[in-house]
Design an enzyme around this catalytic site. Sequence first.
Site, PDB file in Angstrom:
ATOM      1  N   THR A 100       1.157  -0.722   2.459  1.00  0.00           N
ATOM      2  CA  THR A 100       1.404   0.697   2.753  1.00  0.00           C
ATOM      3  C   THR A 100       1.260   0.969   4.250  1.00  0.00           C
ATOM      4  OG1 THR A 100       0.631   1.301   0.572  1.00  0.00           O
ATOM      5  CG2 THR A 100       0.628   3.043   2.219  1.00  0.00           C
ATOM      6  N   ALA A 101       0.210   0.386   4.866  1.00  0.00           N
ATOM      7  CA  ALA A 101      -0.033   0.666   6.288  1.00  0.00           C
ATOM      8  C   ALA A 101       1.098   0.114   7.148  1.00  0.00           C
ATOM      9  CB  ALA A 101      -1.375   0.072   6.712  1.00  0.00           C
ATOM     10  N   SER A 148       3.735 -11.551   4.243  1.00  0.00           N
ATOM     11  CA  SER A 148       3.767 -12.762   3.435  1.00  0.00           C
ATOM     12  C   SER A 148       3.843 -12.400   1.955  1.00  0.00           C
ATOM     13  CB  SER A 148       2.500 -13.570   3.729  1.00  0.00           C
ATOM     14  OG  SER A 148       2.240 -14.448   2.677  1.00  0.00           O
ATOM     15  N   LYS A 166       0.081  16.406  -7.375  1.00  0.00           N
ATOM     16  CA  LYS A 166      -1.383  16.437  -7.429  1.00  0.00           C
ATOM     17  C   LYS A 166      -1.876  17.743  -6.813  1.00  0.00           C
ATOM     18  CE  LYS A 166      -5.421  14.237  -5.420  1.00  0.00           C
ATOM     19  NZ  LYS A 166      -5.953  13.140  -4.594  1.00  0.00           N
ATOM     20  N   LEU A 192      -6.366  -0.955   6.039  1.00  0.00           N
ATOM     21  CA  LEU A 192      -7.598  -1.648   5.671  1.00  0.00           C
ATOM     22  C   LEU A 192      -8.096  -2.562   6.787  1.00  0.00           C
ATOM     23  CD1 LEU A 192      -6.572  -2.470   1.997  1.00  0.00           C
ATOM     24  CD2 LEU A 192      -8.102  -0.641   2.759  1.00  0.00           C
ATOM     25  N   GLU A 242     -11.850  10.660  -2.261  1.00  0.00           N
ATOM     26  CA  GLU A 242     -11.093  11.857  -1.865  1.00  0.00           C
ATOM     27  C   GLU A 242      -9.694  11.469  -1.371  1.00  0.00           C
ATOM     28  OE1 GLU A 242     -11.508  15.150  -1.980  1.00  0.00           O
ATOM     29  OE2 GLU A 242     -13.547  15.344  -2.732  1.00  0.00           O
TER      30      GLU A 242
HETATM   31  P1  FAD Z   1      -2.554  -4.488   2.262  1.00  0.00           P
HETATM   32  O1  FAD Z   1      -1.876  -3.730   1.200  1.00  0.00           O
HETATM   33  O2  FAD Z   1      -3.574  -5.506   1.853  1.00  0.00           O
HETATM   34  O3  FAD Z   1      -1.428  -5.217   3.112  1.00  0.00           O
HETATM   35  C1  FAD Z   1      -1.708  -6.296   3.964  1.00  0.00           C
HETATM   36  C2  FAD Z   1      -0.417  -6.948   4.402  1.00  0.00           C
HETATM   37  O4  FAD Z   1      -0.712  -7.971   5.338  1.00  0.00           O
HETATM   38  C3  FAD Z   1       0.354  -7.618   3.266  1.00  0.00           C
HETATM   39  O5  FAD Z   1       1.735  -7.413   3.435  1.00  0.00           O
HETATM   40  C4  FAD Z   1       0.040  -9.086   3.452  1.00  0.00           C
HETATM   41  O6  FAD Z   1       1.042  -9.925   2.950  1.00  0.00           O
HETATM   42  C5  FAD Z   1      -0.041  -9.143   4.971  1.00  0.00           C
HETATM   43  N1  FAD Z   1      -0.786 -10.300   5.458  1.00  0.00           N
HETATM   44  C6  FAD Z   1      -2.124 -10.519   5.388  1.00  0.00           C
HETATM   45  N2  FAD Z   1      -2.414 -11.724   5.914  1.00  0.00           N
HETATM   46  C7  FAD Z   1      -1.235 -12.234   6.352  1.00  0.00           C
HETATM   47  C8  FAD Z   1      -0.863 -13.462   6.960  1.00  0.00           C
HETATM   48  N3  FAD Z   1      -1.762 -14.394   7.246  1.00  0.00           N
HETATM   49  N4  FAD Z   1       0.437 -13.674   7.248  1.00  0.00           N
HETATM   50  C9  FAD Z   1       1.387 -12.740   6.949  1.00  0.00           C
HETATM   51  N5  FAD Z   1       1.098 -11.570   6.374  1.00  0.00           N
HETATM   52  C10 FAD Z   1      -0.196 -11.338   6.068  1.00  0.00           C
HETATM   53  N6  FAD Z   1      -5.850   4.950  -0.476  1.00  0.00           N
HETATM   54  C11 FAD Z   1      -5.460   6.202  -0.769  1.00  0.00           C
HETATM   55  O7  FAD Z   1      -5.005   6.927   0.121  1.00  0.00           O
HETATM   56  N7  FAD Z   1      -5.548   6.684  -2.037  1.00  0.00           N
HETATM   57  C12 FAD Z   1      -6.083   5.948  -3.038  1.00  0.00           C
HETATM   58  O8  FAD Z   1      -6.101   6.406  -4.178  1.00  0.00           O
HETATM   59  C13 FAD Z   1      -6.574   4.647  -2.745  1.00  0.00           C
HETATM   60  N8  FAD Z   1      -7.160   3.868  -3.680  1.00  0.00           N
HETATM   61  C14 FAD Z   1      -7.667   2.655  -3.325  1.00  0.00           C
HETATM   62  C15 FAD Z   1      -8.407   1.899  -4.249  1.00  0.00           C
HETATM   63  C16 FAD Z   1      -8.983   0.683  -3.872  1.00  0.00           C
HETATM   64  C17 FAD Z   1      -9.810  -0.092  -4.839  1.00  0.00           C
HETATM   65  C18 FAD Z   1      -8.752   0.159  -2.582  1.00  0.00           C
HETATM   66  C19 FAD Z   1      -9.301  -1.183  -2.191  1.00  0.00           C
HETATM   67  C20 FAD Z   1      -8.012   0.892  -1.678  1.00  0.00           C
HETATM   68  C21 FAD Z   1      -7.499   2.144  -2.029  1.00  0.00           C
HETATM   69  N9  FAD Z   1      -6.813   2.913  -1.107  1.00  0.00           N
HETATM   70  C22 FAD Z   1      -6.414   4.178  -1.425  1.00  0.00           C
HETATM   71  C23 FAD Z   1      -6.526   2.375   0.213  1.00  0.00           C
HETATM   72  C24 FAD Z   1      -5.077   1.921   0.259  1.00  0.00           C
HETATM   73  O9  FAD Z   1      -4.821   1.022  -0.796  1.00  0.00           O
HETATM   74  C25 FAD Z   1      -4.805   1.245   1.566  1.00  0.00           C
HETATM   75  O10 FAD Z   1      -5.233   2.062   2.612  1.00  0.00           O
HETATM   76  C26 FAD Z   1      -3.333   1.025   1.728  1.00  0.00           C
HETATM   77  O11 FAD Z   1      -2.792   0.375   0.620  1.00  0.00           O
HETATM   78  C27 FAD Z   1      -3.066   0.227   2.956  1.00  0.00           C
HETATM   79  O12 FAD Z   1      -3.343  -1.124   2.743  1.00  0.00           O
HETATM   80  P2  FAD Z   1      -2.914  -2.092   3.894  1.00  0.00           P
HETATM   81  O13 FAD Z   1      -1.454  -1.981   4.087  1.00  0.00           O
HETATM   82  O14 FAD Z   1      -3.804  -1.855   5.044  1.00  0.00           O
HETATM   83  O15 FAD Z   1      -3.300  -3.549   3.317  1.00  0.00           O
END
Ligand code: FAD
Length: 499
Positions: free
Chosen positions: A16-17, A40, A79, A334, A343
Amino acid sequence: MAAALIHDIVIVGGGTAGWMAALGLATVVGDRYRIRLVESDEIGTVGVGEATIPLIQRFNRIVGIDEHDFLRETGGTFKLAIEFVNWGRVGDRYMHGFGRVGQDLWTVGFEQYWHRMRLAGGARPLGDYAITQQAARANRFMPARPEPANSPLADIAYAYHFDAGRYARFLRKLAEARGVRRTEGRITHATRGESGDVDAVALASGERIGGELFIDCSGFRALLIEETLKTGFDDWSHWLPCDRALAVPCESTTPLTPYTRATAHRAGWQWRIPLQHRIGNGHVYCSRHVSDDEATATLLANLDGPPLADPRPLRFTAGMRRKTWHRNVVAIGLAGGFLEPLESTSIHLVQQTIQLLIDFFPDRGFSAADVDEFNAQSRFHWERIRDFIVLHYHVNQRDDSAFWRDCAHMAVPDTLRQKMALYKAHGRVTRFNSELFTETAWLQVMAGQNLLPDSFHPLAALQPEDSVHAYLEAVHRSVAASVVQMPDHADYIARHCAG
Ligand code: FAD
């Protein structure tokens, strides 16, 4: 002389980020900069994060997302509120609804007249005066109707629930159409130039992708900001001790509710997020107080319908990076830190960090003053949201487990302590600068968890009591009369945004 402009932006991660950052930047600066995103498939995404707050509408507006297309593509729903069950005491139930509670009439805010009448024994529950709470309870939804401006129907603030996997794919399609170049592959490491800044990421395929500005969206791994730059992490687990979650979707067998539910358990809580095609559920818990087996059993015993998969475990530590921008790396999502989803604030923090990056967009000089200000503002937002989440744990009267007793007795951050003390005296809540949660949000949670002020604003005593009572009753009647004009939530979705 001005430093040279940046040409290449590299986004590491496609959750998502990563895709929100890609789409946001492609929309605002995409014609001037090359944007590449590396993700990945083998590693995948965290795949949770399905409930939001109303400010996501701002992101959607900026990037040009049509609401109905968006909900159709992501299986999303509306919501209006979060319902909290068992938080103050076991058996308690209250809502934090978006938008306003009541309507202002005289010198001080509506809540002050409510406090006055509550102390006099003549007030209804706070939620009886709030359109979003009443509509949520009645499973009704429609967007705000601007006219007449003094109608509660003009005050309908809302956000969305959506399927996280579909959301990332939806954003990817839009970002690629705006020129973002995606590379699939696993990054083995990042390299640093003479200055110490990151200059490239190296992939297992042997490819090397160079850039001047790197955006770390690699999730909990924090590949650039921590593994490479060793920026450091402020651990907040002494305030937010939950460190694990189990997520599981289940079949939907109940009416389509326009709100998230957060039900407190023995050492944590369970979310319930209704989508068009399933319900998302998860149990956030503290591993010092409950075993994985017990947490799984609790989660599965509290689903609306049969589970659609095995529960997926996740581990985390509450806290944030010491700096979310360090050298030429900005951490979003994250990779920047974690606050539990009580929240629904993580996706908002992603959006906020993208906005801050645009506000302080660098040239190759990477001005220290800009970076410091970005980090100060980012920390302010994180800490204020942290305080609001800590409030939910701290203000409890539960005596059924050591977990809740510890939370009730913990020393909270000074900023939260001051806020609670101010409220306790005369029901006043102050909102600092652009802090996310409004006075009304704080009020709903504090009052919902039985933290009530000893007195009220002296100016709320100026009107005769029967006038104040009549005023509150008129607001309640107006809310009730408005709710019945709203369509059923499921019907609204079926008519406008069914997938
Ligand atoms: P990720 O989704 O983990 O993405 C990481 C990316 O990096 C992936 O594409 C992966 O393939 C890539 N990557 C990692 N290492 C490598 C590598 N070595 N080489 C190439 N690519 C790599 N937020 C809300 O706003 N509302 C909610 O209801 C909510 N519920 C949640 C519940 C839980 C239990 C958790 C843990 C989080 C929740 N969140 C919620 C937070 C939300 O899920 C995250 O903020 C959001 O999904 C962003 O995640 P991200 O993109 O930072 O990480």
